[in-house]
Design a protein around this motif. Structure first.
Motif, PDB file in Angstrom:
ATOM      1  N   MET A   1       9.900 -30.876  44.594  1.00  0.00           N
ATOM      2  CA  MET A   1      10.036 -29.798  43.423  1.00  0.00           C
ATOM      3  C   MET A   1       8.699 -29.575  42.951  1.00  0.00           C
ATOM      4  N   THR A   2       8.611 -28.420  42.665  1.00  0.00           N
ATOM      5  CA  THR A   2       7.297 -27.972  42.326  1.00  0.00           C
ATOM      6  C   THR A   2       7.038 -28.416  40.788  1.00  0.00           C
ATOM      7  N   GLU A   3       5.903 -28.642  40.570  1.00  0.00           N
ATOM      8  CA  GLU A   3       5.654 -29.166  39.152  1.00  0.00           C
ATOM      9  C   GLU A   3       5.905 -28.224  38.229  1.00  0.00           C
ATOM     10  N   GLN A   4       6.603 -28.780  37.041  1.00  0.00           N
ATOM     11  CA  GLN A   4       7.271 -27.884  36.006  1.00  0.00           C
ATOM     12  C   GLN A   4       5.980 -27.100  35.426  1.00  0.00           C
ATOM     13  N   GLN A   5       4.691 -27.855  35.116  1.00  0.00           N
ATOM     14  CA  GLN A   5       3.812 -27.188  34.427  1.00  0.00           C
ATOM     15  C   GLN A   5       2.686 -26.434  35.449  1.00  0.00           C
ATOM     16  N   MET A   6       2.659 -25.199  34.883  1.00  0.00           N
ATOM     17  CA  MET A   6       1.641 -24.287  35.534  1.00  0.00           C
ATOM     18  C   MET A   6       0.702 -23.665  34.602  1.00  0.00           C
ATOM     19  N   SER A   7      -0.630 -23.636  34.857  1.00  0.00           N
ATOM     20  CA  SER A   7      -1.573 -22.992  34.063  1.00  0.00           C
ATOM     21  C   SER A   7      -1.484 -21.441  34.314  1.00  0.00           C
ATOM     22  N   ALA A   8      -2.008 -20.633  33.409  1.00  0.00           N
ATOM     23  CA  ALA A   8      -2.333 -19.485  33.626  1.00  0.00           C
ATOM     24  C   ALA A   8      -3.321 -19.115  34.747  1.00  0.00           C
ATOM     25  N   GLU A   9      -4.280 -20.070  34.479  1.00  0.00           N
ATOM     26  CA  GLU A   9      -5.578 -19.752  35.584  1.00  0.00           C
ATOM     27  C   GLU A   9      -4.979 -20.292  37.104  1.00  0.00           C
ATOM     28  N   GLU A  10      -4.092 -21.204  37.215  1.00  0.00           N
ATOM     29  CA  GLU A  10      -3.403 -21.486  38.363  1.00  0.00           C
ATOM     30  C   GLU A  10      -2.390 -20.412  38.934  1.00  0.00           C
ATOM     31  N   LEU A  11      -1.793 -19.544  38.084  1.00  0.00           N
ATOM     32  CA  LEU A  11      -0.745 -18.584  38.290  1.00  0.00           C
ATOM     33  C   LEU A  11      -1.819 -17.376  38.970  1.00  0.00           C
ATOM     34  N   TRP A  12      -2.874 -17.050  38.271  1.00  0.00           N
ATOM     35  CA  TRP A  12      -3.547 -15.914  38.744  1.00  0.00           C
ATOM     36  C   TRP A  12      -4.485 -16.224  39.973  1.00  0.00           C
ATOM     37  N   GLU A  13      -4.696 -17.400  40.260  1.00  0.00           N
ATOM     38  CA  GLU A  13      -5.484 -17.745  41.539  1.00  0.00           C
ATOM     39  C   GLU A  13      -4.509 -17.452  42.766  1.00  0.00           C
ATOM     40  N   GLN A  14      -3.250 -17.389  42.568  1.00  0.00           N
ATOM     41  CA  GLN A  14      -1.988 -16.926  43.447  1.00  0.00           C
ATOM     42  C   GLN A  14      -1.859 -15.504  43.688  1.00  0.00           C
ATOM     43  N   ILE A  15      -2.654 -14.748  42.902  1.00  0.00           N
ATOM     44  CA  ILE A  15      -2.085 -13.234  42.800  1.00  0.00           C
ATOM     45  C   ILE A  15      -3.314 -12.294  43.105  1.00  0.00           C
ATOM     46  N   SER A  16      -3.424 -11.651  43.799  1.00  0.00           N
ATOM     47  CA  SER A  16      -4.605 -10.811  44.319  1.00  0.00           C
ATOM     48  C   SER A  16      -4.940  -9.790  43.264  1.00  0.00           C
ATOM     49  N   ASP A  17      -6.137  -9.478  43.131  1.00  0.00           N
ATOM     50  CA  ASP A  17      -6.770  -8.400  42.109  1.00  0.00           C
ATOM     51  C   ASP A  17      -5.984  -7.255  41.918  1.00  0.00           C
ATOM     52  N   GLU A  18      -5.604  -7.046  43.032  1.00  0.00           N
ATOM     53  CA  GLU A  18      -4.697  -5.548  43.017  1.00  0.00           C
ATOM     54  C   GLU A  18      -3.462  -5.518  42.526  1.00  0.00           C
ATOM     55  N   GLN A  19      -2.665  -6.852  42.610  1.00  0.00           N
ATOM     56  CA  GLN A  19      -1.368  -6.975  42.077  1.00  0.00           C
ATOM     57  C   GLN A  19      -1.510  -7.458  40.614  1.00  0.00           C
ATOM     58  N   ARG A  20      -2.662  -7.893  40.312  1.00  0.00           N
ATOM     59  CA  ARG A  20      -2.927  -8.578  38.843  1.00  0.00           C
ATOM     60  C   ARG A  20      -3.064  -7.084  37.899  1.00  0.00           C
ATOM     61  N   GLN A  21      -3.558  -6.067  38.472  1.00  0.00           N
ATOM     62  CA  GLN A  21      -3.822  -5.034  37.577  1.00  0.00           C
ATOM     63  C   GLN A  21      -2.381  -4.205  37.539  1.00  0.00           C
ATOM     64  N   VAL A  22      -1.599  -4.600  38.543  1.00  0.00           N
ATOM     65  CA  VAL A  22      -0.130  -4.009  38.367  1.00  0.00           C
ATOM     66  C   VAL A  22       0.662  -4.644  37.284  1.00  0.00           C
TER      67      VAL A  22
END
Length: 381
Positions: A1-22
């Motif tokens: 099972m995935t860890e229940q806690q995920m930080s915003a920093e960990e979230l953004w690390e999984q998302i490209s800059d282009e998708q973050r802009q969207v």
């Protein structure tokens, strides 16, 4: 099972800059998303948890008014009241145009031709145009529909709408999860979705609502883009204005359900009438007793939407190309639990029908001639 806690920093690390802009352009709230994810993984949010822990009953007879015969004295009074509000530029429409239209082939449904080179959006625009320049269309798009919608409208010269008659705005965006809580991907990209029409108060409140009210707007008719029969009708408007004069803030249109049909029902919750989705019923057998189905066509006092509403986040399972995904969604019908609401039963068939949803291509093919006849009969063309 995935860890229940995920930080915003960990979230953004999984998302490209282009998708973050969207995401950022479409009002993604990372903190809210991460809290919903945590609650889902902890079992605090679940399909079973969607159910109401309250007393739900069949509505009383006087909870619902019936659309009166147009030739009746009562109807004539409502029509006069509604026409006055329309003529004064107090009435506008909100068109829900942000859905992903997965059952319609993943296209931007509002841009699909209905007949005579008129799209769903075109028919909504013509409904506004026929009532004069004071009437406005507030168009709620999403990241998935905004560009193509704007191109479509421009290609058709905005179907004759003046610049000040069209107000476009985007609802929020969110990220799909796998059932295990991972970010769901389609290829290399994280998969986005529009999290339901419960976004309406926050989305319209960013600027569109203020502009509408500054121009004298008082009442908004909300409908799905695919329900072209939900037109601006002085009778319906007048019934809402009459109710608003007596303290109401919202009017819900409902129809008699067909056998086996489910959706949002008109019910009493702890003694108060409101819209209750079928998956929230504490007793599934109530689906047989509840007979009035919400059409997702509402009228609001515009000032009533200028507020924050703690709408419920529902856990929704979706199928994306054969994969099960998890989405968190809110629904506009739940506003009836927060606002003083009246309910009107409208016809689902016949020439007075105000409800013909088109969820699949077959629905359009089967009803195209009827829609054309009724739209022309109502003076849109």
């Amino acid at each position: 099972m995935t860890e229940q806690q995920m930080s915003a920093e960990e979230l953004w690390e999984q998302i490209s800059d282009e998708q973050r802009q969207v995401l950022e352009r479409n009002h993604f709230d990372a903190d809210e998303f991460l809290e919903l994810r945590r609650a889902y993984l902890a079992g605090e949010l679940s399909g079973e948890g969607n159910r109401l822990d309250k007393t739900v009953e069949v509505p009383a007879d006087d909870d619902v008014r019936v659309l009166p015969d147009r030739d009746s004295e009562q109807a004539r009074e409502f029509i006069a009241l509604g026409q006055e509000a329309i003529d004064n530029g107090e009435v506008g429409i909100v068109v829900l145009n942000g859905g992903m239209a997965t059952r319609f082939g993943g296209v931007v449904k509002g841009c699909v031709n209905v007949f005579d080179d008129l799209s769903f959006l075109g028919l909504k625009a013509l409904d506004v145009r026929r009532h004069g320049g004071g009437t406005k269309m507030l168009l709620m798009n999403s990241f998935a529909t905004d560009d193509k919608t704007d191109e479509h409208l421009a290609e058709h010269d905005y179907f004759g709408l003046d610049d000040n008659q069209l107000i476009q705005f985007n609802q929020n965006v969110s990220i799909r999860l796998t059932p295990e809580g991972e970010l769901f991907r389609e290829g290399d990209d994280v998969s986005f979705y529009a999290p339901g029409h419960g976004d309406l108060p926050s989305a319209v409140g960013r600027s569109a609502l203020q502009k509408f009210r500054e121009d004298g707007g008082k009442y908004l008719l909300m409908s799905n883009v695919d329900n072209v029969l939900a037109t601006i009708d002085p009778l319906v408007v007048g019934m809402h204005v009459d109710a608003a004069n007596n303290g109401a803030q919202m009017t819900v249109e409902a129809v008699q359900k067909k056998p086996g049909q489910v959706g949002g029902f008109v019910a009493r919750v702890d003694g108060e009438p409101q819209v209750v989705e079928h998956f929230r019923l504490p007793d599934a057998s109530l689906k047989e007793d509840l007979q009035l189905l919400n059409t997702n066509t509402f009228m609001f006092n515009a000032d009533a939407l200028d507020d924050d509403f703690d709408l419920t986040w529902f856990v929704v399972d979706k199928n994306v190309d054969g994969d099960t995904v998890i989405q968190f969604e809110r629904l506009a019908g739940e506003l009836s639990a927060f606002l003083k609401t009246t309910f009107v039963e409208v016809p689902a068939s016949g020439d007075e029908s105000r409800f013909q949803p088109v969820k699949r291509r077959e629905d359009l093919d089967d009803n195209r001639e009827r829609l054309e006849r009724l739209v022309k009969q109502r003076g849109l063309l």
